[in-house]
Scaffold this motif. Structure first.
Motif, PDB file in Angstrom:
ATOM      1  N   UNK A 157      -0.799 -17.495  -2.499  1.00 17.72           N
ATOM      2  CA  UNK A 157      -1.435 -16.838  -3.641  1.00 17.72           C
ATOM      3  C   UNK A 157      -1.267 -15.318  -3.549  1.00 17.72           C
ATOM      4  N   UNK A 158      -1.393 -14.774  -2.359  1.00 16.47           N
ATOM      5  CA  UNK A 158      -1.288 -13.322  -2.179  1.00 16.47           C
ATOM      6  C   UNK A 158       0.073 -12.801  -2.602  1.00 16.47           C
ATOM      7  N   UNK A 163       3.984 -10.159  -6.506  1.00 20.41           N
ATOM      8  CA  UNK A 163       5.188 -10.280  -7.340  1.00 20.41           C
ATOM      9  C   UNK A 163       4.892 -10.117  -8.828  1.00 20.41           C
ATOM     10  N   UNK A 164       3.671 -10.413  -9.242  1.00 22.08           N
ATOM     11  CA  UNK A 164       3.349 -10.400 -10.666  1.00 22.08           C
ATOM     12  C   UNK A 164       2.671  -9.117 -11.123  1.00 22.08           C
ATOM     13  N   UNK A 169       5.802  -0.515  -5.098  1.00 26.83           N
ATOM     14  CA  UNK A 169       5.352   0.110  -3.865  1.00 26.83           C
ATOM     15  C   UNK A 169       6.476   0.316  -2.863  1.00 26.83           C
ATOM     16  N   UNK A 170       6.349   1.382  -2.084  1.00 29.34           N
ATOM     17  CA  UNK A 170       7.308   1.587  -0.997  1.00 29.34           C
ATOM     18  C   UNK A 170       7.156   0.492   0.050  1.00 29.34           C
ATOM     19  N   UNK A 171       5.927  -0.014   0.200  1.00 26.62           N
ATOM     20  CA  UNK A 171       5.672  -1.116   1.114  1.00 26.62           C
ATOM     21  C   UNK A 171       4.754  -2.122   0.431  1.00 26.62           C
ATOM     22  N   UNK A 200       7.732  -8.737   2.902  1.00 21.81           N
ATOM     23  CA  UNK A 200       6.270  -8.581   2.951  1.00 21.81           C
ATOM     24  C   UNK A 200       5.824  -8.416   4.395  1.00 21.81           C
ATOM     25  N   UNK A 201       4.879  -7.511   4.633  1.00 19.06           N
ATOM     26  CA  UNK A 201       4.257  -7.390   5.948  1.00 19.06           C
ATOM     27  C   UNK A 201       2.879  -8.048   5.900  1.00 19.06           C
ATOM     28  N   UNK A 202       2.590  -8.879   6.893  1.00 22.82           N
ATOM     29  CA  UNK A 202       1.296  -9.567   6.974  1.00 22.82           C
ATOM     30  C   UNK A 202       0.551  -9.059   8.195  1.00 22.82           C
ATOM     31  N   UNK A 203      -0.605  -8.462   7.972  1.00 20.51           N
ATOM     32  CA  UNK A 203      -1.479  -8.026   9.057  1.00 20.51           C
ATOM     33  C   UNK A 203      -2.715  -8.910   9.104  1.00 20.51           C
TER      34      UNK A 203
END
Length: 284
Positions: A157-158, A163-164, A169-171, A200-203
């Motif tokens: 979902x995230x 995407x929508x 964004x730069x990141x 995508x980065x996931x933290x």
């Protein structure tokens, strides 16, 4: 068919061929004349609209766990921690020091498969006023609690929210918190790897505030689970929260690092090679 010999070459020429040439020459001369006097064709160039308001330094999804294992007190502490962090001087400084001085952020709560609740929709934060508006939406929303924990569904979902949206964004970062492993919705590592390959980065924010009273959570080493199975992408990291008192500080540190694009000089966990890897599919 009659043949004729030319005087100079003595070669035979078919009369039908001569007749055909006699017919085509005027046509070709007319076409060349038209082309010479014709105006060149003007084809429209490819164009696009540039909207500077869509540019941000980071597109940030705050994906917050509201599964049943999070009691009301913990949910209130979690909400208060995000509100304090989003309006803190450290966070605002990190935003304003970015290349554009703007971020786009959304706050989503999640539980089981397809259980997602948009508490505060996409908002551009660029100063204290816009941060207060966004934090106010979080403060005013009712608390919810759901049954299961699907990190897989929350990540899926995230990324759709990223995407929508209307921002560039730069990141792109997904910040996911949780107090347990994925137990519904399929393989979390498969989804994690797909998102990372898409840039995508996931933290992670593993919540370990019950380890002294919750035996299974203590045995699981939730921080190791997040390291091996959930986080990923350039500069990804996780900050475990082991007490309610440290919750607000952990969130503020995490948000500042995400906005500023910082990482730990030393890993926040022991490398996987120094311990036994977690079985990511144990609860899937």
């Amino acid at each position: 068919m009659r043949l004729v010999k030319t005087e100079k070459t003595g070669r035979s020429v078919h009369w039908p061929t001569i007749a055909a040439l006699a017919f085509l020459v005027p046509v070709l001369l007319t076409a060349l004349g038209d082309a010479k006097g014709a105006e060149p064709e003007h084809r429209p160039l490819m164009s696009f609209e540039y909207d500077p308001s869509s540019e941000v330094d980071v597109e940030l999804v705050l994906a917050v766990d509201i599964s049943q294992s999070m009691d009301t007190d913990e949910q209130e502490v979690q909400r208060a921690g995000y509100i304090a962090a989003l309006t803190s001087e450290e966070f605002l400084n990190a935003v304003q020091y970015g290349p554009t001085g703007r971020i786009a952020v959304i706050y989503m709560e999640w539980g089981g498969v397809d259980e997602h609740f948009l508490v505060a929709d996409w908002t551009v934060i660029k100063d204290a006023a816009t941060a207060r508006i966004f934090a106010g939406q979080i403060a005013e929303a009712p608390l919810r609690q759901v049954q299961r924990t699907s990190i897989t569904s929350a990540l899926t979902k995230s990324v759709s929210l990223v995407n929508e949206n209307a921002y560039q964004g730069l990141r792109r970062v997904i910040d996911i918190s949780g107090d347990g492993p994925n137990n519904q919705g399929g393989s979390v590592t498969k989804v994690r790897d797909h998102l990372v390959s898409a840039g995508i980065t996931i933290n992670g924010l593993p919540l370990m505030m019950k380890t002294s009273t919750n035996t299974w959570q203590a045995m699981l080493n939730l921080d190791h689970y997040y390291e091996d199975c959930v986080i990923g992408g350039p500069g990804s990291f996780a900050i475990p929260v082991k007490s309610k008192d440290g919750f607000a500080d952990a969130i503020r540190m995490k948000l500042v690092m995400e906005i500023a694009g910082l990482t730990f000089d030393r890993p926040s966990f022991h490398p996987v090679a120094d311990r036994r890897p977690v079985r990511c599919d144990l609860f899937d």
